[in-house]
Design a protein around this motif. Structure first.
Motif, mmCIF file in Angstrom:
data_model
loop_
_atom_site.group_PDB
_atom_site.id
_atom_site.type_symbol
_atom_site.label_atom_id
_atom_site.label_comp_id
_atom_site.label_asym_id
_atom_site.label_seq_id
_atom_site.Cartn_x
_atom_site.Cartn_y
_atom_site.Cartn_z
ATOM 1 N N ASN A 132 -9.142 20.553 -21.245
ATOM 2 C CA ASN A 132 -8.086 19.990 -22.093
ATOM 3 C C ASN A 132 -7.186 19.095 -21.249
ATOM 4 N N ALA A 133 -7.150 17.794 -21.581
ATOM 5 C CA ALA A 133 -6.320 16.862 -20.813
ATOM 6 C C ALA A 133 -4.846 17.240 -20.868
ATOM 7 N N ALA A 134 -4.438 17.894 -21.957
ATOM 8 C CA ALA A 134 -3.039 18.299 -22.082
ATOM 9 C C ALA A 134 -2.708 19.475 -21.172
ATOM 10 N N GLN A 135 -3.737 20.109 -20.604
ATOM 11 C CA GLN A 135 -3.508 21.200 -19.666
ATOM 12 C C GLN A 135 -4.016 20.816 -18.278
ATOM 13 N N SER A 136 -3.789 19.562 -17.921
ATOM 14 C CA SER A 136 -4.161 19.072 -16.598
ATOM 15 C C SER A 136 -2.906 18.963 -15.738
ATOM 16 N N GLY A 137 -3.060 19.264 -14.471
ATOM 17 C CA GLY A 137 -1.930 19.167 -13.565
ATOM 18 C C GLY A 137 -2.412 19.070 -12.131
ATOM 19 N N ARG A 138 -1.458 19.124 -11.225
ATOM 20 C CA ARG A 138 -1.779 19.042 -9.808
ATOM 21 C C ARG A 138 -1.015 20.137 -9.073
ATOM 22 N N VAL A 139 -1.692 20.849 -8.209
ATOM 23 C CA VAL A 139 -1.069 21.919 -7.446
ATOM 24 C C VAL A 139 -0.692 21.376 -6.076
ATOM 25 N N GLY A 140 0.606 21.405 -5.781
ATOM 26 C CA GLY A 140 1.119 20.929 -4.510
ATOM 27 C C GLY A 140 1.964 22.004 -3.845
ATOM 28 N N ALA A 141 2.852 21.584 -2.970
ATOM 29 C CA ALA A 141 3.606 22.541 -2.153
ATOM 30 C C ALA A 141 4.784 23.181 -2.885
ATOM 31 N N ARG A 142 5.024 22.821 -4.139
ATOM 32 C CA ARG A 142 6.165 23.392 -4.855
ATOM 33 C C ARG A 142 5.776 24.024 -6.179
#
Length: 265
Positions: free
Chosen positions: A42-52
């Motif tokens: 689901n494109a609406a549940q896409s994200g990026r995991v970073g340092a915060r």
């Protein structure tokens, strides 16, 4: 048969597209670098995991992922039975990106400093109990909002990149997303691991880096085109981000990137 144990370890995700589904819950928290993640296709549940920030992936949820360059992540695999035994099932009721609070950030750094990646941790061990308790406390108050409001990061990126020199401000982006400024900011950090301002700065520097090796446009012009006040401001930010001045970056990449280059034999 013994109950399955949770596994807490450090991982680096490769820069290749991968897909996984498993029968245990998983929590991924960023230490450095970034990884991209899409939940249930689901494109609406896409994200990026970073340092915060981090992400909760409940058992059975398909996730597509790839590392965006070098990255280090703390990963906790939690069997459903352990979640029930510890009374933390509600932390895994829904897939969600979340911003780190001070306790989770401290736990992530504690794990990175001393975890033994070759040995599963005891389900009753303090590290696992602390993680599950902190995670449940962090997510429980925000569950309703995270289920009902999604932030379209791709749309935000398109709007910002349309004019990096004079980008939309956070208030306008929040209004277009149907959120308050505070809610937009919180959602953005939860889903990207960075503030909107830091994200905009990274977009500007990425565009500048591409322009430097695409043509011979003067650095002062590139600086203005991507939203810096002058060449000096771009040079300072560029060196901090890439470890090179723009001029050095151009020299390093020019020989291999520009059309018509021939390798001498």
């Amino acid at each position: 048969m013994a109950a399955p144990a949770p596994i807490l370890e450090l991982r680096e995700y490769r820069p290749t597209d991968s897909t996984d589904t498993h029968d245990f819950h998983q929590v991924v928290i960023g230490l450095s670098g970034r990884m991209s993640l899409s939940l249930d296709g689901n494109a609406a549940q896409s994200g990026r995991v970073g340092a915060r920030n981090g992400v909760v992936i409940p058992a059975g949820v398909r996730h597509d992922y790839r590392g965006d360059g070098p990255n280090r992540q703390v990963v906790l695999d939690v069997p459903s039975q352990v979640a029930r035994q510890t009374g933390t099932e509600r932390a895994f009721a829904h897939a969600a990106f979340f911003a780190l609070d001070g306790k989770l950030l401290a736990l992530a750094h504690r794990v990175s400093a001393g975890v033994d990646t070759s040995r599963p941790l005891d389900a009753d061990g303090p590290a696992v109990r602390d993680w599950l308790a902190a995670l449940t406390a962090r997510l429980a108050p925000a569950r309703h909002a995270s289920r009902t409001v999604r932030l379209d990061l791709a749309q935000v990126d398109r709007r910002l990149q349309a004019d990096l020199a004079t980008p939309l401000d956070t208030a306008t982006l929040a209004r277009e997303a149907g959120m308050s400024v505070r809610h937009f900011h919180d959602c953005f950090v939860a889903m990207t691991g960075e503030t909107p301002h830091r994200h905009l700065m990274r977009l500007r520097l990425t565009q500048a880096a591409s322009r430097l090796i695409a043509d011979d446009t003067p650095l002062a012009d590139i600086a203005l085109d991507v939203g810096f006040n002058d060449q000096s401001a771009l040079t300072h930010a560029f060196r901090q981000h890439y470890g090179l001045t723009p001029a050095a970056w151009r020299r390093k990449h020019a020989a291999t990137q520009r059309p018509g280059h021939c390798v001498k034999r």
